[in-house]
Design a protein around this motif. Structure first.
Motif, PDB file in Angstrom:
ATOM      1  N   GLY C  53       0.794  -1.221   0.000  1.00  0.00           N
ATOM      2  CA  GLY C  53       0.000   0.000   0.000  1.00  0.00           C
ATOM      3  C   GLY C  53       0.826   1.269   0.000  1.00  0.00           C
ATOM      4  O   GLY C  53       0.296   2.362  -0.166  1.00  0.00           O
ATOM      5  N   TYR C  54       2.125   1.155   0.175  1.00  0.00           N
ATOM      6  CA  TYR C  54       2.916   2.384   0.145  1.00  0.00           C
ATOM      7  C   TYR C  54       4.269   2.109  -0.492  1.00  0.00           C
ATOM      8  O   TYR C  54       4.750   0.980  -0.526  1.00  0.00           O
ATOM      9  CB  TYR C  54       3.081   2.965   1.553  1.00  0.00           C
ATOM     10  N   THR C  55       4.849   3.153  -1.015  1.00  0.00           N
ATOM     11  CA  THR C  55       6.223   3.060  -1.525  1.00  0.00           C
ATOM     12  C   THR C  55       6.974   4.297  -1.053  1.00  0.00           C
ATOM     13  O   THR C  55       6.382   5.328  -0.745  1.00  0.00           O
ATOM     14  CB  THR C  55       6.276   3.009  -3.065  1.00  0.00           C
ATOM     15  N   VAL C  56       8.300   4.170  -0.997  1.00  0.00           N
ATOM     16  CA  VAL C  56       9.123   5.267  -0.481  1.00  0.00           C
ATOM     17  C   VAL C  56      10.258   5.551  -1.439  1.00  0.00           C
ATOM     18  O   VAL C  56      10.865   4.630  -1.973  1.00  0.00           O
ATOM     19  CB  VAL C  56       9.730   4.908   0.886  1.00  0.00           C
ATOM     20  N   SER C  57      10.550   6.804  -1.627  1.00  0.00           N
ATOM     21  CA  SER C  57      11.763   7.171  -2.344  1.00  0.00           C
ATOM     22  C   SER C  57      12.314   8.415  -1.664  1.00  0.00           C
ATOM     23  O   SER C  57      11.666   9.010  -0.802  1.00  0.00           O
ATOM     24  CB  SER C  57      11.455   7.434  -3.816  1.00  0.00           C
ATOM     25  N   SER C  58      13.520   8.782  -2.051  1.00  0.00           N
ATOM     26  CA  SER C  58      14.080   9.955  -1.392  1.00  0.00           C
ATOM     27  C   SER C  58      14.779  10.850  -2.404  1.00  0.00           C
ATOM     28  O   SER C  58      15.069  10.447  -3.533  1.00  0.00           O
ATOM     29  CB  SER C  58      15.086   9.538  -0.314  1.00  0.00           C
ATOM     30  N   GLY C  59      15.038  12.040  -1.991  1.00  0.00           N
ATOM     31  CA  GLY C  59      15.782  12.999  -2.800  1.00  0.00           C
ATOM     32  C   GLY C  59      16.618  13.832  -1.867  1.00  0.00           C
ATOM     33  O   GLY C  59      16.659  13.568  -0.663  1.00  0.00           O
ATOM     34  N   VAL C  67       1.210   6.735  -0.908  1.00  0.00           N
ATOM     35  CA  VAL C  67       0.229   5.796  -0.367  1.00  0.00           C
ATOM     36  C   VAL C  67      -0.843   5.542  -1.409  1.00  0.00           C
ATOM     37  O   VAL C  67      -1.368   6.471  -2.017  1.00  0.00           O
ATOM     38  CB  VAL C  67      -0.428   6.369   0.910  1.00  0.00           C
ATOM     39  N   ARG C  68      -1.140   4.267  -1.633  1.00  0.00           N
ATOM     40  CA  ARG C  68      -2.189   3.909  -2.590  1.00  0.00           C
ATOM     41  C   ARG C  68      -3.304   3.183  -1.854  1.00  0.00           C
ATOM     42  O   ARG C  68      -3.122   2.104  -1.310  1.00  0.00           O
ATOM     43  CB  ARG C  68      -1.600   2.996  -3.656  1.00  0.00           C
ATOM     44  N   LEU C  69      -4.459   3.844  -1.841  1.00  0.00           N
ATOM     45  CA  LEU C  69      -5.610   3.269  -1.131  1.00  0.00           C
ATOM     46  C   LEU C  69      -6.763   3.167  -2.108  1.00  0.00           C
ATOM     47  O   LEU C  69      -7.192   4.171  -2.645  1.00  0.00           O
ATOM     48  CB  LEU C  69      -6.065   4.221  -0.013  1.00  0.00           C
ATOM     49  N   HIS C  70      -7.293   1.960  -2.301  1.00  0.00           N
ATOM     50  CA  HIS C  70      -8.364   1.779  -3.307  1.00  0.00           C
ATOM     51  C   HIS C  70      -7.896   2.422  -4.599  1.00  0.00           C
ATOM     52  O   HIS C  70      -6.857   2.072  -5.115  1.00  0.00           O
ATOM     53  CB  HIS C  70      -9.688   2.399  -2.827  1.00  0.00           C
ATOM     54  N   ASP C  71      -8.535   3.408  -5.111  1.00  0.00           N
ATOM     55  CA  ASP C  71      -8.059   4.013  -6.352  1.00  0.00           C
ATOM     56  C   ASP C  71      -7.492   5.407  -6.101  1.00  0.00           C
ATOM     57  O   ASP C  71      -7.383   6.217  -6.997  1.00  0.00           O
ATOM     58  CB  ASP C  71      -9.195   4.066  -7.376  1.00  0.00           C
ATOM     59  N   ARG C  72      -7.153   5.645  -4.875  1.00  0.00           N
ATOM     60  CA  ARG C  72      -6.670   6.979  -4.521  1.00  0.00           C
ATOM     61  C   ARG C  72      -5.168   6.893  -4.274  1.00  0.00           C
ATOM     62  O   ARG C  72      -4.685   5.993  -3.586  1.00  0.00           O
ATOM     63  CB  ARG C  72      -7.368   7.408  -3.229  1.00  0.00           C
ATOM     64  N   LEU C 197      -5.778  -2.598   4.441  1.00  0.00           N
ATOM     65  CA  LEU C 197      -6.039  -3.177   3.132  1.00  0.00           C
ATOM     66  C   LEU C 197      -5.022  -4.246   2.753  1.00  0.00           C
ATOM     67  O   LEU C 197      -5.181  -4.927   1.750  1.00  0.00           O
ATOM     68  CB  LEU C 197      -6.020  -2.083   2.059  1.00  0.00           C
ATOM     69  N   GLU C 198      -3.991  -4.372   3.554  1.00  0.00           N
ATOM     70  CA  GLU C 198      -2.967  -5.360   3.199  1.00  0.00           C
ATOM     71  C   GLU C 198      -3.526  -6.763   3.336  1.00  0.00           C
ATOM     72  O   GLU C 198      -4.252  -7.063   4.279  1.00  0.00           O
ATOM     73  CB  GLU C 198      -1.747  -5.218   4.113  1.00  0.00           C
ATOM     74  N   ASN C 199      -3.191  -7.597   2.363  1.00  0.00           N
ATOM     75  CA  ASN C 199      -3.674  -8.972   2.387  1.00  0.00           C
ATOM     76  C   ASN C 199      -2.775  -9.910   3.156  1.00  0.00           C
ATOM     77  O   ASN C 199      -3.137 -11.053   3.391  1.00  0.00           O
ATOM     78  CB  ASN C 199      -3.808  -9.506   0.966  1.00  0.00           C
ATOM     79  N   SER C 200      -1.594  -9.469   3.496  1.00  0.00           N
ATOM     80  CA  SER C 200      -0.716 -10.391   4.217  1.00  0.00           C
ATOM     81  C   SER C 200      -0.464  -9.849   5.608  1.00  0.00           C
ATOM     82  O   SER C 200      -0.368  -8.646   5.816  1.00  0.00           O
ATOM     83  CB  SER C 200       0.603 -10.559   3.463  1.00  0.00           C
ATOM     84  N   SER C 286      -9.776 -11.583  -2.158  1.00  0.00           N
ATOM     85  CA  SER C 286      -9.124 -11.143  -0.931  1.00  0.00           C
ATOM     86  C   SER C 286     -10.134 -10.434  -0.027  1.00  0.00           C
ATOM     87  O   SER C 286      -9.786  -9.982   1.051  1.00  0.00           O
ATOM     88  CB  SER C 286      -7.967 -10.195  -1.260  1.00  0.00           C
ATOM     89  N   GLY C 287     -11.346 -10.362  -0.488  1.00  0.00           N
ATOM     90  CA  GLY C 287     -12.380  -9.731   0.333  1.00  0.00           C
ATOM     91  C   GLY C 287     -13.132 -10.785   1.114  1.00  0.00           C
ATOM     92  O   GLY C 287     -12.572 -11.792   1.529  1.00  0.00           O
ATOM     93  N   THR C 288     -14.436 -10.590   1.252  1.00  0.00           N
ATOM     94  CA  THR C 288     -15.244 -11.514   2.044  1.00  0.00           C
ATOM     95  C   THR C 288     -16.347 -12.098   1.185  1.00  0.00           C
ATOM     96  O   THR C 288     -16.937 -11.404   0.363  1.00  0.00           O
ATOM     97  CB  THR C 288     -15.898 -10.777   3.222  1.00  0.00           C
ATOM     98  N   LEU C 289     -16.596 -13.375   1.413  1.00  0.00           N
ATOM     99  CA  LEU C 289     -17.726 -14.027   0.750  1.00  0.00           C
ATOM    100  C   LEU C 289     -18.937 -13.963   1.661  1.00  0.00           C
ATOM    101  O   LEU C 289     -18.806 -14.092   2.865  1.00  0.00           O
ATOM    102  CB  LEU C 289     -17.408 -15.500   0.492  1.00  0.00           C
TER     103      LEU C 289
END
Lengths: 362, 378, 388
Positions: C53-59, C67-72, C197-200, C286-289
């Motif tokens: 759900g997230y990635t990091v980089s630096s400068g 951060v990526r949440l649903h489609d945001r 939202l993480e599946n693991s 990965s959701g619920t039945l």
């Protein structure tokens, strides 16, 4: 024998043109057929023969199948049948008493009271961190059933108290409606302050279901519904007279106040029980009496009552079968199905050709 | 016919009225009224005098403000609704019945007080219903729903129910309202027969005065207000009521007068200029009416007097004093004669004109009046 | 004379050495500014291995956390308080670190904040009802931590007066239930956290590193997480290798519907890693039945274990709720376990709090249920068996 005579009058024919006896036979057959279908179908594929063997011998040799048929499907079908009949009959009573084609079993606010009680219990119980991984459930020992009953009973007493002070039936109707609105508002307030999963739990209850009544609970549910239907049955005669209006009914000997009280109690038994055990099931109470009137002519309750009873059970079973989406593992909420089925019927009531003249066609 | 036995329905010191938020309102003085088996009674009176209230009180639908109402000796308001239902059948103005009810079902409801808990009809019940339906000639309509019937047919259906109820008393509130003339007459005659042949006591309130006077055994007349807006009820045979002058005093007034000759009310003319009518019987009577309508006071000719027919001015009737400016009293200067060929001859100031129809005569008379009243506009 | 000279030379040598070393270090360090190094180090530490759900980089002098949440997708630029920089290329929001006052609108962030030693920075939480941490609860009771609610009725005004430098919250697909839109509109410094939202399980736990970034403690977080991940993987490997994998199913029905996690759901992963045969692991989602009682019964009536039965505390609750539950073999064997061993009377449960972070502990509990012989010294932490 006299009952049959009562149902048939001199060569009366139903709207369909068939003699009344034939109509009732057909309705009974429909009910039986739908009952059988409901037991046969479900999300798990059970072969028809296995179903029959389970029903008649209580044994199929294939343990889960036996239990599925006897513990799940049979009580569910029976619940649908009883609930449908109860709601339809209660709706018929309300429509007759209030002379309003859109009245239904919940018009006195009984189901609103039950809903409020359930909402209170759900919100107060809270749920320990069921946040994301699933729906919450009731804490042990406190059933929605009990809460719903309490709510329905309280509303009943309130309505009875009001009924004594109100002159006309329409006054009572308005009071019942207002009560319903007030209670719904309270429910909204409660939900506003509850966490998402509690709201979810409450909303799930409002979907309505026939699957929650086990055989153990049936021991209370069935007699309650039976008592309610019997009471309604005993009211058939004065209700027939009420078709003439309250003034005339009095002149042929109807004790208006007493009838009103008994009617309220009967409604509480029927609508309250069904709401407590199945959640608030909409539309059946309003739509089925109109279906029955379409089949049986006249306003005599001696014919209308049994027709409504049979049709109510049938419609509920049909809704249950549709909601089960046989073959798939998913279930639709019962209320969604009844709304889909019920809306066209009610629309038909309003839109059908009216005969000219000052008489109300109710 | 009043029979020399006990009254079926007796009002004793009964004050009829109603209670509302502001207190109670007496509509009548203490009443003493009796109704006998086989009697057909019409209740008449001005609007709002309390006819309906009287009926509803007698039926037990509302209590009297004082006094008692008894039926065969039992106090009506101490009886239970089912017991009352075996004594009274009612036909009310309230037509709230569901239109989907069939004629047969409505008639069957008359057996309500006698059937068991489920409302099933025994063969005897069925017979009663059948005979009620046939007496009111409703058999071909038995399966029709009420909203498909004409007003007259519907009224008969209600009557059938009342008949099927087999009660000694039948009370009806304005049963002839909304009915056409024929239906009205039929209904009233049926009620008459119900009373006489069916040996019931029938009480009916109505605005149809002529029919009431013509058919009732007894009239109950709400009189003019005696004190504090309360009225009394006078009873008697229709003819006695008329001749006593009570009718005019109660129901007439102002420009409306009761005409004892015709037994009807009419608006009295302004000028009352007199016109002599000649003719026989029927033609005389209607010519007189036409003349009255045109604003004249008709006087029968010698011929008419011989045949003993009516004259517009009968004795005892209060005649209007002639207005000033009218045609002078004494021998009328206008004459209307019925010709043998059906035509009419109007003679005025030595002029004769012939007319084919009374309508034309009326127009001519009116023109004459205008001329007389407004000489400048000649 | 020579001895003194010899000693002098040695001392001089030593002093020279010292001077060289010091200057050398100074030169080495003065090559780049302090912040640059830190940013790089932090970003490297926070880089996710399990979380998606997230990635990091630096400068130079900044960190970019996406951060990526649903489609945001939201990009947060982290800059040191003292840095002269005031913008970060590609960042939607700028956050100054280290954060001294943080508001946490989900209880799942509290354990990470606690583990990083930053509990003192916590100024507000969403609700004291659901919180497990005794420290936080006490502080809230004493008024040291404000309770601002969540969802649409979040107390914006309170937050405005508290002036936290960071408000961490979540958002769903239907934002009507969130506080996020309102917080943004009020101009408050909001950061989205997508741990739920993480599946693991390890993916969820790894978000401690994301949180660490805002305290400039990502390295510390990395250490903590590394330990958790290592313990988790070791145990999972042993459990998965077991011959017999007992059957298990989850949850309870409500209103005719049984919410059963799908095969790729976080719960399902846990069960698989614990060496159990989750009966619905063959489903893709990965959701619920949403199943009905009947189909669950058909498949699970013979299963050995039943986990997470809503709020039930004892076996008698089960029977009382619906007699048909007693037909499940798991009931007859008494093998029903619930994760409410650490819970508060008001409804808070540590499983949904520190359980997110300490995935290894949860796994150990689960392995103790299915393969107790693998963890003989472990005592149940979150889970307990339902007593009679």
């Amino acid at each position: 024998m006299s009952l049959v005579r009562g149902i048939r009058s001199t060569s009366a024919r139903g709207k369909t043109g068939a003699p009344v006896g034939v109509t009732f036979a057909a309705l009974s057959l429909l009910l039986a057929g739908l009952f059988a279908l409901s037991v046969m179908l479900g999300s798990v594929r059970v072969p028809a023969l296995t179903v029959l063997r389970a029903l008649f011998t209580g044994e199929t040799g294939d343990a889960p199948f036996t239990e599925i048929v006897l513990l799940f499907r049979l009580p569910r079908a029976l619940t649908a049948l009883l609930a449908g009949a109860a709601l339809a009959v209660s709706g018929l009573q309300m429509q007759t008493l209030f002379r309003n084609p859109l009245a239904g079993p919940f018009i006195l606010g009984i189901s609103s009271g039950a809903s409020l009680a359930v909402a209170v219990v759900v919100v107060l119980a809270g749920s320990a961190g069921a946040a994301v991984s699933g729906l919450s459930s009731m804490p042990a020992g406190m059933g929605t059933t009990g809460a719903a009953f309490a709510g329905a009973a309280l509303t009943l007493f309130l309505v009875l108290g009001l009924a004594g002070r109100v002159e006309s039936a329409s006054g009572l109707l308005i009071l019942g409606l207002l009560l319903g609105y007030a209670v719904s508002a309270l429910v909204s307030v409660l939900l506003h302050f509850s966490a998402a999963q509690q709201t979810q739990a409450y909303v799930a209850w409002t979907f309505g279901t026939f699957s929650d009544v086990t055989w153990q609970e049936m021991r209370l549910f069935a007699p309650l519904v039976g008592a309610g239907i019997l009471t309604a049955f005993l009211l058939s005669k004065p209700l027939s007279a009420l078709a003439m209006g309250e003034a005339y009914a009095q002149t042929v000997g109807v004790r208006l106040r007493r009838v009103r009280y008994v009617l309220i109690v009967s409604t509480a038994l029927l609508a309250g029980s069904v709401t407590a055990y199945c959640g608030p099931i909409a539309f059946i109470g309003v739509a089925v009496p109109h279906l029955a009137r379409g089949i049986v002519s006249g306003t005599n309750q001696r014919r209308l009552f049994p027709a409504t009873l049979l049709l109510g059970g049938s419609v509920a079973l049909a809704a249950e079968i549709a909601a089960a989406l046989p073959g798939s593992q998913v279930r639709l909420p019962v209320n969604a199905v009844t709304a889909l089925l019920g809306t066209p019927v009610i629309a038909w009531v309003i839109l059908r050709k009216r005969t000219t003249g000052p008489m109300r066609r109710m | 016919m009043q029979q020399g036995n006990e009254p079926l329905l007796a009002l004793s010191e009964t004050v009829v009225g109603y209670r509302n938020r502001d207190g109670k309102r007496d509509l009548t003085t203490p009443l003493h009224l009796s109704l006998y088996r086989g009697e057909f009674v019409c209740v008449i009176g001005p609007n709002g005098c309390g006819k309906s209230t009287l009926l509803r009180t007698a039926l037990g639908l509302q209590p009297p403000l004082s006094g008692s109402i008894t039926v065969t000796g039992k106090n009506v308001h101490q009886l239970s609704p089912p017991e009352r239902a075996r004594l009274f059948a009612a036909v009310l103005t309230d037509h709230a019945t569901s239109g989907r009810t069939t004629t047969e079902e409505l008639a069957e409801l008359g057996r309500h007080p006698y059937t068991g808990w489920f409302g099933t009809l025994t063969p005897e019940d069925r017979d009663v219903v059948e005979s009620a339906l046939s007496w009111l000639e409703l058999e071909p309509l038995r399966h029709r729903t009420l909203d498909s019937l004409s007003d007259g047919e519907r009224q008969r259906a209600y009557l059938a129910r009342a008949v099927a109820q087999q009660t000694p008393l039948v009370l009806l509130d304005e049963p002839t309202a909304y009915l056409d003339v024929t239906a009205r007459a039929e209904t009233v005659h049926r009620l008459l027969r119900l009373a006489h042949e069916g040996e019931r006591a029938v009480l009916m309130s109505t605005h149809d005065l002529e029919l009431a006077l013509r058919t009732a055994d007894t009239i109950w007349l709400f009189t003019t207000e005696i004190e504090d807006g309360r009225r009394s009820v006078a009873t008697g045979a229709p003819e006695d009521i008329v001749l006593s002058g009570l009718l005019e005093r109660t129901l007439g007034g102002g420009e409306v007068r009761f005409d004892r000759a015709t037994g009807s009310f009419s608006v009295v003319s302004e000028t009352g200029a007199r016109i002599l009518i000649e003719g026989t019987e029927e033609r005389l009577r209607w010519a007189a009416r036409a003349a009255a309508r045109a604003g004249f006071t008709p006087i029968a000719s010698k011929n008419a007097a011989e045949t003993g027919e009516i004259s517009a001015q009968s004795e005892g009737n209060e005649a209007l004093p002639p207005r000033s400016g009218s045609i002078s009293p004494g021998r009328p200067e206008i004459k209307l004669s019925a010709g043998a060929d059906g035509n009419w001859l109007l003679s005025y100031h030595n002029r004769n004109k012939q007319y084919e129809t009374l309508g034309q005569v009326v127009r001519a008379l009116r023109a004459l009046r205008q001329a007389e009243l407004n000489p400048e506009r000649q | 004379m020579t001895e003194w000279h010899m000693r002098n030379s040695l001392e001089k040598l030593l002093i020279l050495l010292l001077v060289f070393t010091l200057t050398g270090r100074a030169i080495a360090q003065s090559g780049k500014p302090d912040g640059f190094d830190l940013a790089q180090r932090e970003a490297a530490a926070a880089r996710p291995q399990y979380a998606t759900g997230y990635t990091v980089s630096s400068g130079p002098g900044y960190i970019l956390a996406t951060v990526r949440l649903h489609d945001r997708t939201v990009r947060y630029g982290l800059i040191d308080q003292k840095s002269p920089l005031d913008s970060v290329p590609g960042a939607d929001v700028i956050i100054r670190t280290p954060v001294l006052k943080i508001a946490a609108l989900s209880t799942t962030y509290i354990p990470s904040i606690d583990a990083l030693g930053e509990l003192n920075s916590l100024v507000a939480i969403d609700s004291d009802k659901w919180v497990y941490s005794p420290d936080v609860r006490n502080a809230a009771r004493k008024g040291q931590i404000a309770v601002v609610g969540s969802g649409p009725s979040v107390n914006i005004e309170r937050l405005l007066t508290l002036q936290p430098q960071l408000i961490m919250t979540y958002t769903g697909t239907a934002t009507a239930w969130d506080s996020y839109p309102q917080l943004k509109e009020a101009g408050l410094p909001v950061v989205l956290n997508g741990d739920f939202l993480e599946n693991s399980p390890l993916g969820r736990s790894e978000w401690i590193k994301f949180i660490g970034l805002f305290f400039q403690k990502a390295s510390q977080a990395e250490e903590i997480f590394a330990g958790i991940a290592a313990r988790y993987q070791r145990l999972a490997a042993r459990a998965r290798a077991r011959e017999t994998q007992p059957e298990v199913f989850l949850n309870i029905p409500w209103g005719g519907n049984w919410a059963m996690p799908g095969g790729n759901n976080y719960s399902a992963v846990f069960l698989r890693d614990a060496g159990a045969d989750y009966l619905w692991s063959d489903t893709e989602t990965s959701g619920t039945l949403f199943l009905d009682f009947e189909s669950v019964f058909a498949r699970a009536n013979d299963a050995e274990f039943w986990l997470n039965p809503g709020m039930w505390e004892r076996l008698s609750d089960v029977a009382r709720a619906d007699r048909r539950f007693t037909r499940f073999r798991a009931y007859r064997l008494g093998n029903i376990y619930n994760n409410n061993r650490r819970s508060t009377p008001s409804g808070g449960s540590d499983y949904f709090e520190s359980g997110y972070l300490y995935a290894d502990r949860v796994l150990a509990d689960l392995v103790k249920i299915f393969h107790p012989e693998l963890v003989p010294e472990h005592r149940f932490y979150y889970y307990r068996r339902l007593p009679q």
